[in-house]
Design a protein around this motif. Structure first.
Motif, PDB file in Angstrom:
ATOM      1  N   PRO A 146     -83.995   4.207  24.679  1.00 41.50           N
ATOM      2  CA  PRO A 146     -85.072   3.404  24.090  1.00 41.50           C
ATOM      3  C   PRO A 146     -86.438   3.950  23.513  1.00 41.50           C
ATOM      4  O   PRO A 146     -86.895   3.455  22.454  1.00 41.50           O
ATOM      5  CB  PRO A 146     -85.469   2.584  25.579  1.00 41.50           C
ATOM      6  CG  PRO A 146     -84.362   2.494  26.109  1.00 41.50           C
ATOM      7  CD  PRO A 146     -83.941   3.941  26.047  1.00 41.50           C
ATOM      8  N   SER A 147     -86.539   5.225  23.828  1.00 38.60           N
ATOM      9  CA  SER A 147     -87.547   5.824  23.135  1.00 38.60           C
ATOM     10  C   SER A 147     -87.394   6.316  21.930  1.00 38.60           C
ATOM     11  O   SER A 147     -88.372   6.538  20.933  1.00 38.60           O
ATOM     12  CB  SER A 147     -88.002   7.138  23.895  1.00 38.60           C
ATOM     13  OG  SER A 147     -86.948   8.229  23.784  1.00 38.60           O
ATOM     14  N   ARG A 148     -86.238   6.274  21.307  1.00 36.32           N
ATOM     15  CA  ARG A 148     -85.861   6.516  19.842  1.00 36.32           C
ATOM     16  C   ARG A 148     -85.981   5.154  19.059  1.00 36.32           C
ATOM     17  O   ARG A 148     -85.670   5.288  17.551  1.00 36.32           O
ATOM     18  CB  ARG A 148     -84.466   6.843  19.722  1.00 36.32           C
ATOM     19  CG  ARG A 148     -84.234   8.379  20.690  1.00 36.32           C
ATOM     20  CD  ARG A 148     -84.924   9.658  20.047  1.00 36.32           C
ATOM     21  NE  ARG A 148     -84.477   9.500  18.707  1.00 36.32           N
ATOM     22  CZ  ARG A 148     -83.342  10.233  18.239  1.00 36.32           C
ATOM     23  NH1 ARG A 148     -82.539  10.893  18.931  1.00 36.32           N
ATOM     24  NH2 ARG A 148     -82.998  10.297  16.686  1.00 36.32           N
ATOM     25  N   LEU A 149     -86.243   3.894  19.653  1.00 39.87           N
ATOM     26  CA  LEU A 149     -86.330   2.869  18.896  1.00 39.87           C
ATOM     27  C   LEU A 149     -87.621   2.364  18.765  1.00 39.87           C
ATOM     28  O   LEU A 149     -88.562   2.606  19.248  1.00 39.87           O
ATOM     29  CB  LEU A 149     -85.582   1.649  19.805  1.00 39.87           C
ATOM     30  CG  LEU A 149     -84.145   1.934  20.130  1.00 39.87           C
ATOM     31  CD1 LEU A 149     -83.383   0.763  21.048  1.00 39.87           C
ATOM     32  CD2 LEU A 149     -83.250   2.256  19.256  1.00 39.87           C
ATOM     33  N   SER A 150     -87.804   1.698  17.687  1.00 39.67           N
ATOM     34  CA  SER A 150     -88.915   0.839  17.255  1.00 39.67           C
ATOM     35  C   SER A 150     -89.482  -0.028  18.249  1.00 39.67           C
ATOM     36  O   SER A 150     -88.533  -0.461  18.984  1.00 39.67           O
ATOM     37  CB  SER A 150     -89.215   0.298  15.825  1.00 39.67           C
ATOM     38  OG  SER A 150     -88.415  -0.944  15.976  1.00 39.67           O
ATOM     39  N   GLY A 151     -90.803  -0.474  18.494  1.00 40.79           N
ATOM     40  CA  GLY A 151     -90.998  -1.785  19.222  1.00 40.79           C
ATOM     41  C   GLY A 151     -90.033  -2.706  19.170  1.00 40.79           C
ATOM     42  O   GLY A 151     -89.658  -3.551  20.019  1.00 40.79           O
ATOM     43  N   GLY A 152     -89.965  -3.344  17.790  1.00 37.15           N
ATOM     44  CA  GLY A 152     -89.152  -4.500  17.527  1.00 37.15           C
ATOM     45  C   GLY A 152     -87.766  -4.431  17.920  1.00 37.15           C
ATOM     46  O   GLY A 152     -87.061  -5.255  18.590  1.00 37.15           O
ATOM     47  N   GLN A 153     -87.194  -3.155  17.765  1.00 43.64           N
ATOM     48  CA  GLN A 153     -85.781  -2.806  18.224  1.00 43.64           C
ATOM     49  C   GLN A 153     -85.722  -2.888  19.865  1.00 43.64           C
ATOM     50  O   GLN A 153     -84.765  -3.302  20.336  1.00 43.64           O
ATOM     51  CB  GLN A 153     -85.290  -1.598  17.742  1.00 43.64           C
ATOM     52  CG  GLN A 153     -85.091  -1.523  16.261  1.00 43.64           C
ATOM     53  CD  GLN A 153     -84.838  -0.018  15.637  1.00 43.64           C
ATOM     54  OE1 GLN A 153     -85.227   0.857  16.145  1.00 43.64           O
ATOM     55  NE2 GLN A 153     -84.226  -0.021  14.619  1.00 43.64           N
ATOM     56  N   GLN A 154     -86.841  -2.222  20.499  1.00 47.12           N
ATOM     57  CA  GLN A 154     -86.740  -2.163  21.878  1.00 47.12           C
ATOM     58  C   GLN A 154     -86.807  -3.961  22.361  1.00 47.12           C
ATOM     59  O   GLN A 154     -86.103  -4.095  23.097  1.00 47.12           O
ATOM     60  CB  GLN A 154     -88.073  -1.573  22.623  1.00 47.12           C
ATOM     61  CG  GLN A 154     -87.690   0.103  22.320  1.00 47.12           C
ATOM     62  CD  GLN A 154     -88.788   0.791  22.997  1.00 47.12           C
ATOM     63  OE1 GLN A 154     -89.107   0.462  24.168  1.00 47.12           O
ATOM     64  NE2 GLN A 154     -89.718   1.555  22.304  1.00 47.12           N
ATOM     65  N   GLN A 155     -87.655  -4.790  21.903  1.00 48.68           N
ATOM     66  CA  GLN A 155     -87.700  -5.973  22.342  1.00 48.68           C
ATOM     67  C   GLN A 155     -86.457  -6.688  22.009  1.00 48.68           C
ATOM     68  O   GLN A 155     -85.893  -7.573  22.775  1.00 48.68           O
ATOM     69  CB  GLN A 155     -89.086  -6.747  21.619  1.00 48.68           C
ATOM     70  CG  GLN A 155     -89.350  -8.319  22.108  1.00 48.68           C
ATOM     71  CD  GLN A 155     -89.745  -8.057  23.517  1.00 48.68           C
ATOM     72  OE1 GLN A 155     -89.027  -7.629  24.371  1.00 48.68           O
ATOM     73  NE2 GLN A 155     -91.038  -8.262  23.915  1.00 48.68           N
ATOM     74  N   ARG A 156     -85.855  -6.501  20.713  1.00 49.72           N
ATOM     75  CA  ARG A 156     -84.420  -7.020  20.727  1.00 49.72           C
ATOM     76  C   ARG A 156     -83.227  -6.639  21.651  1.00 49.72           C
ATOM     77  O   ARG A 156     -82.623  -7.601  21.854  1.00 49.72           O
ATOM     78  CB  ARG A 156     -84.102  -6.729  19.352  1.00 49.72           C
ATOM     79  CG  ARG A 156     -84.735  -7.703  18.296  1.00 49.72           C
ATOM     80  CD  ARG A 156     -84.912  -7.006  16.877  1.00 49.72           C
ATOM     81  NE  ARG A 156     -83.731  -6.499  16.286  1.00 49.72           N
ATOM     82  CZ  ARG A 156     -83.359  -5.768  15.177  1.00 49.72           C
ATOM     83  NH1 ARG A 156     -84.475  -5.008  14.792  1.00 49.72           N
ATOM     84  NH2 ARG A 156     -82.385  -5.412  14.863  1.00 49.72           N
TER      85      ARG A 156
END
Length: 252
Positions: A146-156
């Motif tokens: 998760p730390s490698r993802l953007s906030g939007g990607q994490q929410q998806r």
């Protein structure tokens, strides 16, 4: 039959009354957005349905199964643990904070609940995980943390994780409020796809245009009560309550 029935819900924290006689009836496949100023009780109301808060009065029934009721003495009684658990499994929840497990990859985050809670085999979960990650456009990120993802990607990913349990209703509590504006769109697009699939949803949101576009019904809450509710076009173009009008004038 009404799918979700929340009748005359009361909730207070110490001496602070957060919900006063708030009711919601919705049908399967219906999409309801709840809007209103911060501190109006929107999220608390959603959390009462999702069993993250207990009610101090009223009744909650889901698909004819009683979760909580209030007796003639004003005492709230909840269903037994198994019934509560069974009802909880029928709901998917997505919050402002993504709550992903940081030590697990995207794929592992999706697979953990069906494995642990439903006892499913990985060979059965994998096609579901692949379909859902493709749905939210993140299959190629499956091995990332998760730390490698953007906030939007994490929410998806959080949305895909909730869907992996095959819920009958999705509860969204301000799913874009922690995101930058350019990332908000990708999350809203994912929720809109669910709307197109006629997933039953309650969405607490500050995104007025989105609420107007996807909802069958919009509820405006302020001061712990429902001030107004109606079809999106009616509520946004011709609000009846002065509170609703003042709020929308500030937001739009």
């Amino acid at each position: 039959m009404t799918f979700v029935n929340m009748e005359r819900i009361e909730k207070h924290f110490n001496n602070n009354v957060v919900l006063k006689d708030v009711s919601l009836q919705m049908n399967r496949g219906e999409i309801v957005s709840i809007i209103g100023p911060s501190g109006s009780g929107k999220s608390t109301f959603l959390r009462c349905l999702g069993q993250l808060e207990t009610i101090d009065g009223g009744a909650i029934t889901v698909d004819g199964v009683e979760l909580a009721s209030t007796d003639t003495n004003g005492v709230v009684k909840y269903a037994d643990k198994q019934t509560m658990h069974d009802l909880l499994l029928r709901m998917g929840m997505v919050f402002q904070s993504f709550n992903l497990f940081p030590h697990m990859t995207v794929l592992e985050n999706i697979m953990v609940a069906p494995r642990m809670v439903k006892g499913m085999k990985d060979t059965d979960i994998m096609p579901i995980a692949e379909r859902l990650l493709n749905k939210v456009g993140l299959w190629e990120k499956r091995d990332m943390y998760p730390s490698r993802l953007s906030g939007g990607q994490q929410q998806r990913v959080a949305i895909a994780r909730a869907l992996a349990m095959n819920p009958e209703i999705m509860l969204f509590d301000e799913p874009t409020s922690a995101l930058d504006p350019e990332l908000t769109g990708e999350v809203l697009k994912t929720i809109k796809q669910l709307a197109d699939d006629r997933m039953t949803m309650i969405i607490v949101t500050h995104e007025m245009n989105f609420a107007r576009e996807v909802s069958d019904r919009v509820i405006f809450m302020a001061d712990g009560i429902i001030q107004e509710e109606g079809a999106p076009e009616q509520l946004f173009t011709n609000p009846q309550s002065p509170r609703t009008k003042a709020f929308l004038d500030n937001m739009l």
